[in-house]
Design an enzyme around this catalytic site. Structure first.
Site, PDB file in Angstrom:
ATOM      1  N   PRO A   9      18.932  46.883  24.534  1.00 45.47           N
ATOM      2  CA  PRO A   9      19.524  48.203  24.698  1.00 45.47           C
ATOM      3  C   PRO A   9      20.796  48.234  25.540  1.00 45.47           C
ATOM      4  O   PRO A   9      20.895  47.557  26.553  1.00 45.47           O
ATOM      5  CB  PRO A   9      18.414  49.021  25.379  1.00 45.47           C
ATOM      6  CG  PRO A   9      17.498  48.015  25.970  1.00 45.47           C
ATOM      7  CD  PRO A   9      17.561  46.824  25.055  1.00 45.47           C
ATOM      8  N   ASN A  10      21.722  49.047  25.052  1.00 47.34           N
ATOM      9  CA  ASN A  10      22.996  49.361  25.719  1.00 47.34           C
ATOM     10  C   ASN A  10      24.039  48.241  25.637  1.00 47.34           C
ATOM     11  O   ASN A  10      25.178  48.438  26.052  1.00 47.34           O
ATOM     12  CB  ASN A  10      22.770  49.778  27.185  1.00 47.34           C
ATOM     13  CG  ASN A  10      21.863  50.988  27.286  1.00 47.34           C
ATOM     14  OD1 ASN A  10      22.143  52.004  26.673  1.00 47.34           O
ATOM     15  ND2 ASN A  10      20.761  50.882  28.010  1.00 47.34           N
ATOM     16  N   ARG A  17      30.585  50.299  28.985  1.00 47.43           N
ATOM     17  CA  ARG A  17      29.491  50.410  29.939  1.00 47.43           C
ATOM     18  C   ARG A  17      29.815  49.663  31.246  1.00 47.43           C
ATOM     19  O   ARG A  17      30.010  48.438  31.219  1.00 47.43           O
ATOM     20  CB  ARG A  17      28.276  49.754  29.265  1.00 47.43           C
ATOM     21  CG  ARG A  17      27.097  49.603  30.120  1.00 47.43           C
ATOM     22  CD  ARG A  17      26.070  48.700  29.467  1.00 47.43           C
ATOM     23  NE  ARG A  17      24.871  48.764  30.242  1.00 47.43           N
ATOM     24  CZ  ARG A  17      23.897  47.891  30.182  1.00 47.43           C
ATOM     25  NH1 ARG A  17      23.961  46.881  29.342  1.00 47.43           N
ATOM     26  NH2 ARG A  17      22.843  48.014  30.945  1.00 47.43           N
ATOM     27  N   TYR A  22      29.923  44.527  33.733  1.00 48.81           N
ATOM     28  CA  TYR A  22      29.753  43.832  32.453  1.00 48.81           C
ATOM     29  C   TYR A  22      31.054  43.378  31.801  1.00 48.81           C
ATOM     30  O   TYR A  22      31.020  42.720  30.769  1.00 48.81           O
ATOM     31  CB  TYR A  22      28.964  44.728  31.482  1.00 48.81           C
ATOM     32  CG  TYR A  22      27.555  44.997  31.963  1.00 48.81           C
ATOM     33  CD1 TYR A  22      26.597  43.979  31.980  1.00 48.81           C
ATOM     34  CD2 TYR A  22      27.179  46.257  32.424  1.00 48.81           C
ATOM     35  CE1 TYR A  22      25.314  44.212  32.442  1.00 48.81           C
ATOM     36  CE2 TYR A  22      25.890  46.505  32.886  1.00 48.81           C
ATOM     37  CZ  TYR A  22      24.963  45.480  32.890  1.00 48.81           C
ATOM     38  OH  TYR A  22      23.690  45.711  33.343  1.00 48.81           O
ATOM     39  N   ASN A  73      18.811  38.330  25.083  1.00 48.72           N
ATOM     40  CA  ASN A  73      19.170  39.214  26.191  1.00 48.72           C
ATOM     41  C   ASN A  73      18.444  40.523  25.919  1.00 48.72           C
ATOM     42  O   ASN A  73      18.950  41.398  25.204  1.00 48.72           O
ATOM     43  CB  ASN A  73      20.681  39.438  26.291  1.00 48.72           C
ATOM     44  CG  ASN A  73      21.047  40.247  27.525  1.00 48.72           C
ATOM     45  OD1 ASN A  73      20.170  40.810  28.197  1.00 48.72           O
ATOM     46  ND2 ASN A  73      22.328  40.315  27.843  1.00 48.72           N
ATOM     47  N   ALA A  76      17.376  45.812  29.631  1.00 52.55           N
ATOM     48  CA  ALA A  76      16.408  46.449  30.537  1.00 52.55           C
ATOM     49  C   ALA A  76      14.961  46.098  30.183  1.00 52.55           C
ATOM     50  O   ALA A  76      14.096  46.055  31.073  1.00 52.55           O
ATOM     51  CB  ALA A  76      16.604  47.956  30.528  1.00 52.55           C
ATOM     52  N   GLU A  97      16.521  32.726  27.766  1.00 55.51           N
ATOM     53  CA  GLU A  97      16.823  34.053  28.302  1.00 55.51           C
ATOM     54  C   GLU A  97      18.276  34.053  28.776  1.00 55.51           C
ATOM     55  O   GLU A  97      18.692  33.114  29.467  1.00 55.51           O
ATOM     56  CB  GLU A  97      15.893  34.314  29.494  1.00 55.51           C
ATOM     57  CG  GLU A  97      16.208  35.578  30.263  1.00 55.51           C
ATOM     58  CD  GLU A  97      15.363  35.724  31.539  1.00 55.51           C
ATOM     59  OE1 GLU A  97      14.850  34.704  32.065  1.00 55.51           O
ATOM     60  OE2 GLU A  97      15.229  36.866  32.001  1.00 55.51           O
ATOM     61  N   HIS A  99      21.588  36.567  30.419  1.00 53.64           N
ATOM     62  CA  HIS A  99      22.095  37.820  30.992  1.00 53.64           C
ATOM     63  C   HIS A  99      23.562  37.630  31.352  1.00 53.64           C
ATOM     64  O   HIS A  99      23.944  36.549  31.835  1.00 53.64           O
ATOM     65  CB  HIS A  99      21.330  38.200  32.263  1.00 53.64           C
ATOM     66  CG  HIS A  99      19.872  38.410  32.012  1.00 53.64           C
ATOM     67  ND1 HIS A  99      19.380  39.533  31.400  1.00 53.64           N
ATOM     68  CD2 HIS A  99      18.805  37.614  32.256  1.00 53.64           C
ATOM     69  CE1 HIS A  99      18.063  39.428  31.273  1.00 53.64           C
ATOM     70  NE2 HIS A  99      17.693  38.267  31.796  1.00 53.64           N
ATOM     71  N   ARG A 106      20.737  41.752  41.946  1.00 52.41           N
ATOM     72  CA  ARG A 106      20.972  43.202  41.841  1.00 52.41           C
ATOM     73  C   ARG A 106      19.775  43.967  42.431  1.00 52.41           C
ATOM     74  O   ARG A 106      19.150  43.504  43.375  1.00 52.41           O
ATOM     75  CB  ARG A 106      21.272  43.548  40.378  1.00 52.41           C
ATOM     76  CG  ARG A 106      22.572  42.877  39.877  1.00 52.41           C
ATOM     77  CD  ARG A 106      22.838  43.150  38.398  1.00 52.41           C
ATOM     78  NE  ARG A 106      22.958  44.574  38.125  1.00 52.41           N
ATOM     79  CZ  ARG A 106      23.003  45.088  36.886  1.00 52.41           C
ATOM     80  NH1 ARG A 106      22.930  44.276  35.833  1.00 52.41           N
ATOM     81  NH2 ARG A 106      23.110  46.386  36.713  1.00 52.41           N
TER      82      ARG A 106
END
Ligand code: DQA
Length: 143
Positions: A9-10, A17, A22, A73, A76, A97, A99, A106
């Protein structure tokens, strides 16, 4: 080697964004980056994006027999989705995985990764370079 890249998502909003986090490059830029990196390594790649958790579960299940490994990825859903964890285990998928940012540095709620519990490798905090590293990993060219 045939790789499936799944973006959650996103990530379709890359470039718009939170560019401070990012970056300014867009989702189509990311798709192109993955295609070019894969081509330079001699591996096949397909890159997808969805905002829906169940679609990620479907794509992981359907990858069985069609793709050799998944670069994931989950965005969330990384931090919340037992369903994605279970899907990876159910089909014994090889998963890296990835990111763009480093979730561990964070907010506290980003420190849990259900994907990380079953991924054979995690690449984070390198921007598009996290995807590069994952493609190189599956191409057998780890740096
Ligand atoms: C992300 C990190 C996640 O914590 C966040 O929810 C995202 C993007 C990354 O690529 O840095 O949506 O997966």
């Amino acid at each position: 080697m045939k790789l499936l890249v799944i973006n959650g998502p996103n990530l379709n909003l890359l470039g718009v964004r939170e560019p401070d986090l990012y970056g300014s490059r867009t989702y189509p830029d990311l798709v192109r980056h993955c295609a070019e990196t894969a081509a330079s390594c001699g591996v096949e790649i397909e890159t997808r994006q969805t905002n829906h958790e169940g679609t990620i579960v479907d794509w992981i299940q359907e990858s069985r027999g069609e793709f050799d490994a998944i670069i994931l990825n989950a965005a969330a859903y990384t931090h919340t989705s037992v369903a994605i964890l279970d899907a990876i285990k159910a089909v014994k998928a090889r998963v890296a995985e990835v990111h763009l940012t480093d979730p561990a540095s964070r907010e506290g709620f980003r420190r849990v990764s259900y994907v990380g519990m079953v991924a054979e490798k995690t690449f984070s905090g390198l921007g598009f370079g996290s995807y590069t590293a994952a493609i190189l990993h599956f191409a057998g060219k780890d740096i």
